[in-house]
Design a protein around this motif. Structure first.
Motif, mmCIF file in Angstrom:
data_model
loop_
_atom_site.group_PDB
_atom_site.id
_atom_site.type_symbol
_atom_site.label_atom_id
_atom_site.label_comp_id
_atom_site.label_asym_id
_atom_site.label_seq_id
_atom_site.Cartn_x
_atom_site.Cartn_y
_atom_site.Cartn_z
ATOM 1 N N MET A 1 0.384 -1.701 -0.010
ATOM 2 C CA MET A 1 0.083 0.349 -0.083
ATOM 3 C C MET A 1 0.621 0.982 -0.352
ATOM 4 S SD MET A 1 -3.357 -0.597 2.586
ATOM 5 C CE MET A 1 -4.450 0.478 1.578
ATOM 6 N N VAL A 2 1.951 1.071 0.151
ATOM 7 C CA VAL A 2 2.994 2.208 0.116
ATOM 8 C C VAL A 2 4.291 1.574 -0.449
ATOM 9 C CG1 VAL A 2 2.094 3.577 2.237
ATOM 10 C CG2 VAL A 2 3.793 2.044 2.722
ATOM 11 N N VAL B 1 4.086 3.938 9.617
ATOM 12 C CA VAL B 1 3.995 3.880 8.496
ATOM 13 C C VAL B 1 4.239 2.201 7.682
ATOM 14 C CG1 VAL B 1 3.096 4.384 6.455
ATOM 15 C CG2 VAL B 1 2.364 6.106 8.180
ATOM 16 N N ALA C 1 0.808 -10.138 4.946
ATOM 17 C CA ALA C 1 -0.481 -10.585 5.218
ATOM 18 C C ALA C 1 -0.725 -10.370 3.673
ATOM 19 C CB ALA C 1 -1.266 -9.987 6.422
ATOM 20 N N ASN C 2 -1.204 -9.809 3.158
ATOM 21 C CA ASN C 2 -1.474 -10.083 1.661
ATOM 22 C C ASN C 2 -0.827 -11.149 1.022
ATOM 23 O OD1 ASN C 2 -4.129 -7.966 2.656
ATOM 24 N ND2 ASN C 2 -2.842 -6.566 2.178
ATOM 25 N N LYS D 1 3.614 -5.096 7.880
ATOM 26 C CA LYS D 1 2.746 -6.915 8.020
ATOM 27 C C LYS D 1 1.353 -6.484 7.622
ATOM 28 C CE LYS D 1 3.163 -5.800 12.873
ATOM 29 N NZ LYS D 1 2.613 -5.166 14.815
ATOM 30 N N VAL D 2 0.813 -5.439 6.515
ATOM 31 C CA VAL D 2 -0.102 -5.498 5.749
ATOM 32 C C VAL D 2 0.161 -6.667 4.336
ATOM 33 C CG1 VAL D 2 -2.382 -4.562 4.611
ATOM 34 C CG2 VAL D 2 -1.616 -3.940 6.745
ATOM 35 N N LYS E 1 5.762 0.612 9.426
ATOM 36 C CA LYS E 1 5.986 -0.897 10.560
ATOM 37 C C LYS E 1 4.231 -1.592 9.571
ATOM 38 C CE LYS E 1 8.261 -0.633 14.637
ATOM 39 N NZ LYS E 1 8.750 0.295 15.094
ATOM 40 N N LEU E 2 3.209 -0.717 10.271
ATOM 41 C CA LEU E 2 1.860 -1.386 9.877
ATOM 42 C C LEU E 2 1.906 -2.015 8.390
ATOM 43 C CD1 LEU E 2 -0.886 -1.634 10.863
ATOM 44 C CD2 LEU E 2 -1.130 0.889 10.403
ATOM 45 N N MET E 3 2.496 -0.735 7.404
ATOM 46 C CA MET E 3 2.263 -1.759 6.620
ATOM 47 C C MET E 3 3.177 -3.148 5.585
ATOM 48 S SD MET E 3 -0.306 -0.362 5.012
ATOM 49 C CE MET E 3 -0.987 1.039 6.223
#
Lengths: 136, 136
Positions: free
Chosen positions: A88-89, A111, A121-122, A117-118, A113-115
């Motif tokens: 996403m980024v 941002v 997962a995706n 993980k995302v 760090k979170l992205m």
DNA sequence: TATTAATCTATAAAAACTATAGGGTTAACA
DNA sequence: TGTTAACCCTATAGTTTTTATAGATTAATA
């Protein structure tokens, strides 16, 4: 939000994958069956062909058909072609990495760090799902 | 793609969460430190306040401050407020469900099947990540 | 109470992207 | 050689995102 391009592309792929033989199907037929704007679908099928998912045949009896086996088509590649990078980024993208110009330090960026993980997962989902898994 | 709104919102939240006490911080200060357009940030902080994440104080010595503990702020709620529904299509959304008008049968829809998996994977991440996890 | 520092509000403009439509070209086939 | 259907290019309406502009309102303080 998932773009209609991706949505339509996925629907078209599953439609073609569901065809008994790999006989060419006309754009108009796919568009009608799946409720898709024909002209828009046209450009989508074209990019799917250019990226090695579909073959095409011109003239009478022509149309589009799947080239590979549905079980050999990973969602990672489909999503990358239709929707773009999975991340996403850009700063967490595997294939399209780019440094954020506003972010001085990636290591301490929330941002990032979170992205990260995302993204993982995706990727896990897309890697473990093939076109064959999406056919009923 | 993650919107800049979400990106900036997350950065602002982490910035405020990193403040030693919960003293109000001025918008200008946050904008400067995090390289964010101040007026844009202003509207973002406003929605974060309206949604119960931040408190604000007007006048001299005023600013924004975190209301809840970072560990009590789940990414599910942050993302829903800033980025919108977590699901990529309305037909797999928990909080914003809507039937697709072009899709006759959700049960046999490939997009639905795939996006359901994606939604679950993302929810898993967002539910298990709090603001506290994003601070270095 | 005047001044200052800050949030709040509304609007609008610019930019980027999405979805669709139109029309002409080319290849296959009967 | 006529018909069919994919191919290709371009334009445009619509929407969303991001930024900018201008001012109103509130609260602290000297």
């Amino acid at each position: 939000m998932l773009s209609k391009k991706t949505k339509y592309g996925l629907k078209a792929l599953t439609f073609l994958a569901s065809q008994p033989d790999r006989e060419p199907v006309q754009i108009a037929e796919v568009a009608k069956q799946e409720n898709i704007s024909q002209k828009f679908l046209e450009s989508i099928l074209l990019t799917l062909r250019r990226n090695g998912f579909l073959g095409s045949k011109k003239g009478k009896g022509g149309g589009y058909y799947l080239i590979k086996e549905p079980k050999d088509i990973q969602m990672t590649s489909v999503m990358r072609v239709l929707e773009g990078p999975i991340a996403m980024v850009p700063c967490v993208s595997l294939n399209f990495y780019e440094k954020c110009d506003d972010c001085p330090n990636e290591g301490v960026c929330s941002v990032n760090k979170l992205m990260l993980k995302v993204r993982d997962a995706n990727l896990e989902v897309y890697r473990n799902t093939t076109l064959a898994d999406l056919i009923s």
